[in-house]
Design an enzyme around this catalytic site. Structure first.
Site, PDB file in Angstrom:
ATOM      1  N   GLU A  64       9.512  -5.476 -48.431  1.00  0.00           N
ATOM      2  CA  GLU A  64       8.667  -4.601 -47.617  1.00  0.00           C
ATOM      3  C   GLU A  64       8.535  -5.155 -46.203  1.00  0.00           C
ATOM      4  OE1 GLU A  64       8.092  -5.374 -50.730  1.00  0.00           O
ATOM      5  OE2 GLU A  64       8.090  -3.405 -51.689  1.00  0.00           O
TER       6      GLU A  64
ATOM      7  N   HIS B 235      -0.403  -1.364 -59.269  1.00  0.00           N
ATOM      8  CA  HIS B 235       0.212  -0.056 -59.046  1.00  0.00           C
ATOM      9  C   HIS B 235      -0.825   1.037 -58.863  1.00  0.00           C
ATOM     10  CE1 HIS B 235       3.325  -2.474 -60.992  1.00  0.00           C
ATOM     11  NE2 HIS B 235       4.213  -1.702 -60.370  1.00  0.00           N
TER      12      HIS B 235
END
Lengths: 394, 323
Positions: free
Chosen positions: B57, B124
Site C-alpha cells: 500500500e 477487515h
C-alpha cells in the site's frame, strides 16, 4: 395471581410521590426488578421496579396522580388474570388471592432512574439521573429562549412544565407567550415586590385616633402639612423610641439602620412608586412637608427621587374614602402604617355632659411578625396615636 | 442499481471521459477485478489503465502521488481500508501536505472499502475516518447511497485535493436503489443532506450507519410517536456545520452515530461543534453512539454487539427524548 405494584418508601422524608410516566405499557411482559414507572418526589425522580415476573395487567395510577407510600400503582400478574375485576385506584384493597400483609419494599426495588451497569465501550446516552428532573432545570435551549423572548427568570414560575419531571420546554414557553401580552413593567415590579413581601408572616393591629387637633394644628404650620406628613413624623419618632420594628431583617440577621428612613406610596399611572425620605426623625414638620411634596412631584414625573432602603412606609388609603385596609409592607420593610379617611363621630364629653362631634381616623399597622410580636406592634401604634392626638409634640 | 455497480459505472465513465484517469491497486485487473469486483471488466475495456500493483500500500500510494503531481488523476484501490494504515505516511505526510508545501495539487483518490461485515474480524472491518480526518489536507467522504457512491466518486476525481473515498463493504451488494445518473440529485462535496425530516431529535450519521439511523427513525415514528430527523454527513471532512446546526436548531436534541471506535473522530467532532456553536439550541446533552472500544471481534454474535444498530439508536433516542 396478581401482585400489586406499590409506592415504595421514598427516602426518609417523602410520604408521597407523583407519577411521572409509565415505562411499560399494559399487556407487556415484565421481569422482577425491571423499571416500571417513574415517580417524582420533592427531591428526585425515581423509578419503581416490578415486584415479580409477569405481565403488567393493570395501571391504576396515571401520570400526575399523587400516591402515598404503600398505595397501589398497578398490578403485575398472569395475562389470564387481566379479565379480573379492576382494583379501584388508590383504594386499600388486598390483592386477589394474596393474604393481606404489609410489604416492606425490597431494598433494590427503588433505584435512581437512569443508566445502570457496565455498558462496555459504548458511549452511553444521557439519562435522567435522580434529582435532575427538577422543575428548576432549564436546558441551554430554554435559557436562550427565555432571554430571546424578554422573559425574566421570575416569569418561569407561571409556566407549567410539560417536560420530564415537570421541566419547562421551549414549547411551554411558546404556549405561555401565546396568552395575551406582558404585564406593564411597573405592574411586574409591583407584583414581584408584593409576592416577595407576602411570603412573610404578616399581622395587623389597629386603633383609632381623633384628628381634630391635627387638623387644627396643620393650619398653624408653614406649608399646611397633610395627615400623611403627621403620620410619617409620628411613625419615625415611634420607631426611634426603641421599637424593634426600626430594625431590618437580612435573612436571619438583624440590622439596625443608623437613621430612620421612611417611604411614601405614590400612585402613578399603572402602579405605585415608593420613594424614600431620609432621616424623617430629624426633619421638622415644615421640612418634612417640603420633602414629601418634592418626592411626590418627582415620582409623578416618572423620576424616583430616592429608591433606597427604608424601614417602613405610610399609606394614606383614606384619600380613597376608605375606613379600613391592611396594606402590605414593602419587601424589607418592618411595618406599614395605614391611615383611613376621617369620620365624624359622636363622643361623650363628661365635662359638658354633651355628645360632641369629633373626627377620628383608623390607624392600621401591618408588621413583619418575624421581627417582633403583637405587643411590640401595639406599643408602636399606641405611641403613634398619641403623637397624632397631641401634634404639638411633633 | 447496487452501490457497487454505481461505483463501477462511475469508474468506467471516468476512464472513458478523462485520459488522465487510471486505477491502481492489488488484483484489480481482469479476470479477478479486485477484492470486491469493483473494477470487474474495466481492464479489458480500458487496456493499460487498470493496473495491478505490488502488495504494498505504501508503494502504490507513493506511485499515485507522483503521477498526480505530474498531471494524472489516479484512483488507488485498497483491498480493505484497514490496510491503508500501511500507507498512512504517504496519505497524510505526503498527499495531505503537498499543496501546502509546493503549491502543486495532488489529486489522488484513495478508494477505501470500510466498515464491518460478520466474520470480518479486526483487520477487515475498521473505519479509518478518524485518523485520516485528523490531518489537514485530506478530504474524507463516506457515501451512504447509490447516487452518492456514483456522484461523489466523480466529484472526488474532479477535486484537486487528495480524497479518501470510504466505500461501505456491506452496502456494496446489499444496497440497491432506482438510480438514474441523468436525473438524480447531486449535492456537492462538503454538503450534508437531511435524509428524513423530523422535529423531536436529530440523528447524525454517515456511511452505513445512515441506514441504521433511518430505520431507527421509522421505528421511533411508528412505535413511539417520536419524529427523528436524519442528517447524512456524506462528507466527514470538511464537515457541513451549517446543516448540522440548522437541524439541531429545529429539534434541540442530537444523537451522533458511527460504527467507528468511540475515542475522538467525527462523533466527537460533531459533539464538540454542538457544544461550542450550538449550545443555545440544546435541550439535552448530545449523545454519541460508537463501536465498543475494543478490536473488532470475529464471532458474528460478538460482532453484532460491537457496533450500534437500529435498536441501539432507538434506545438512545427514547432516553434522549425524555431528558
Amino acid at each position: 395471581m396478581r401482585v400489586a405494584i406499590r409506592m415504595p418508601q421514598l427516602g426518609e422524608a417523602a410520604a408521597e410521590a407523583t407519577v411521572v410516566s409509565w415505562l411499560v405499557q399494559p399487556g407487556q411482559a415484565v421481569k422482577a426488578e425491571q423499571e416500571l414507572v417513574e415517580v417524582q418526589t420533592e427531591k428526585s425522580l425515581l423509578t419503581v421496579a416490578a415486584p415479580a415476573d409477569g405481565v403488567l395487567v393493570e395501571i391504576s395510577a396515571k401520570p400526575g396522580d399523587v400516591l402515598k407510600v404503600g398505595e397501589v400503582l398497578g398490578h403485575v400478574g398472569d395475562p389470564a388474570a387481566q379479565a379480573a375485576p379492576a382494583t379501584p385506584a388508590l383504594a386499600n384493597v388486598h390483592d386477589v388471592g394474596a393474604p393481606p400483609k404489609p410489604r416492606a419494599p425490597r431494598p433494590n426495588q427503588l433505584r435512581p432512574s437512569g443508566r445502570s451497569g457496565d455498558d462496555g465501550g459504548r458511549i452511553a446516552p444521557p439519562s435522567l439521573m435522580a434529582g435532575s428532573g427538577e422543575r428548576s432545570f432549564l436546558s441551554p435551549r430554554v435559557r436562550a429562549k427565555v432571554a430571546e423572548s424578554g422573559l425574566k427568570t421570575s416569569d418561569l414560575s407561571f409556566i407549567t412544565g410539560t417536560g420530564a419531571g415537570g421541566r419547562i420546554t421551549a414549547a411551554d414557553i411558546d404556549r405561555y407567550l401565546a396568552h395575551g401580552e406582558p404585564m406593564p413593567p411597573i405592574r411586574q415590579a409591583v407584583a414581584a415586590a408584593m409576592t416577595r413581601s407576602w411570603t412573610r408572616p404578616l399581622a395587623t393591629v389597629a386603633t383609632s385616633v381623633q384628628v381634630d387637633s391635627v387638623l387644627a394644628h396643620r393650619r398653624t404650620v408653614a406649608g399646611r402639612p397633610s395627615l400623611t406628613v403627621y403620620a410619617l413624623r409620628a411613625l419615625a419618632l415611634g420607631l426611634k423610641a426603641g421599637s424593634p420594628f426600626a430594625k431590618r431583617l437580612y435573612g436571619n440577621r438583624m440590622h439596625t439602620p443608623g437613621t430612620i428612613d421612611l417611604a411614601v406610596a405614590v400612585e402613578v399611572g399603572d402602579g405605585v412608586l415608593t420613594p424614600v425620605i431620609r432621616k424623617v426623625d430629624e426633619l421638622g414638620l415644615p421640612e418634612l412637608t417640603t420633602a414629601v411634596e418634592d418626592v411626590i412631584e418627582k415620582a409623578r414625573a416618572g423620576k424616583m427621587a430616592d429608591a433606597g432602603e427604608a424601614v417602613a412606609s405610610v399609606s394614606n388609603y383614606g384619600v380613597f374614602g376608605l375606613t379600613w385596609a391592611t396594606p402590605i409592607p414593602l419587601p424589607g420593610h418592618s411595618v406599614i402604617l395605614g391611615l383611613s379617611a376621617p369620620q365624624n363621630q359622636p363622643e361623650w364629653n363628661p365635662a359638658t355632659k354633651t355628645w360632641d362631634r369629633v373626627r377620628r381616623i383608623e390607624l392600621t399597622l401591618t408588621f413583619d411578625h418575624r421581627i417582633a410580636d403583637g405587643g411590640d406592634a401595639a406599643r408602636l401604634i399606641n405611641r403613634i396615636a398619641e403623637f397624632i392626638s397631641k401634634p404639638e409634640r411633633l | 442499481m447496487k452501490y457497487l455497480e454505481a461505483i463501477r459505472l462511475a469508474l468506467a465513465e471516468l476512464l472513458a471521459d478523462d485520459q488522465r484517469v487510471f486505477i491502481y491497486g492489488q488484483d484489480i485487473a481482469g479476470p479477478f477485478g479486485g477484492a470486491f469486483k469493483a473494477t470487474k471488466g474495466l481492464s479489458e475495456r480500458f487496456p493499460g489503465r487498470v493496473l495491478n500493483s505490488p502488495i504494498s500500500e505504501d508503494a502504490m500510494t507513493g506511485l499515485a502521488i507522483g503521477a498526480a503531481m505530474d498531471g494524472m488523476r489516479p484512483i488507488v484501490e485498497y483491498q480493505f481500508a484497514d490496510f491503508a494504515s500501511v500507507a498512512f505516511n504517504q496519505l497524510v505526510n505526503h498527499a495531505g501536505s503537498i499543496f501546502y508545501r509546493t503549491g502543486r495539487p495532488c489529486p489522488i483518490v484513495a478508494r477505501l472499502p470500510v466498515g464491518g461485515t460478520p466474520g470480518g474480524g479486526p483487520f477487515h472491518c475498521q473505519m479509518p475516518e478518524t485518523w485520516l480526518s485528523n490531518h489537514p489536507g485530506l478530504v474524507v467522504v463516506a457515501p451512504a447511497t447509490v447516487a452518492d457512491a456514483y456522484f461523489m466518486l466523480k466529484d472526488a476525481v474532479a477535486c484537486r485535493d487528495p480524497v479518501a473515498f470510504l466505500e461501505h463493504k456491506y452496502l456494496y451488494y446489499h444496497l440497491e436503489a432506482e438510480f438514474d445518473p441523468r436525473v438524480a440529485e447531486h449535492p456537492g462535496l462538503g454538503r450534508a443532506v437531511v435524509r428524513r425530516q423530523g422535529d423531536d431529535l436529530t440523528i447524525v450519521a454517515y456511511s452505513g450507519m445512515v441506514h441504521h439511523a433511518t430505520a431507527a427513525a421509522a421505528v421511533l415514528e411508528s412505535d413511539h410517536n417520536i419524529s427523528a430527523e436524519v442528517v447524512d454527513l456524506r462528507c466527514v471532512r470538511p464537515l457541513d456545520e451549517e446543516t448540522i446546526l440548522a437541524s439541531l436548531a429545529r429539534t434541540g436534541r442530537i444523537i451522533i452515530a458511527s460504527e467507528g471506535f468511540p475515542f475522538g473522530g467525527p462523533t466527537a467532532e460533531v459533539a464538540a461543534l454542538v457544544a461550542e456553536k450550538g449550545f443555545a439550541y440544546l435541550d439535552a446533552p448530545p449523545v454519541r453512539l460508537a463501536a465498543r472500544d475494543t478490536p473488532i471481534p470475529f464471532h458474528p454474535e460478538l460482532f453484532a454487539e460491537h457496533h450500534p444498530d437500529d435498536q441501539a439508536i432507538v434506545q438512545a433516542a427514547l432516553e434522549l427524548a425524555k431528558y
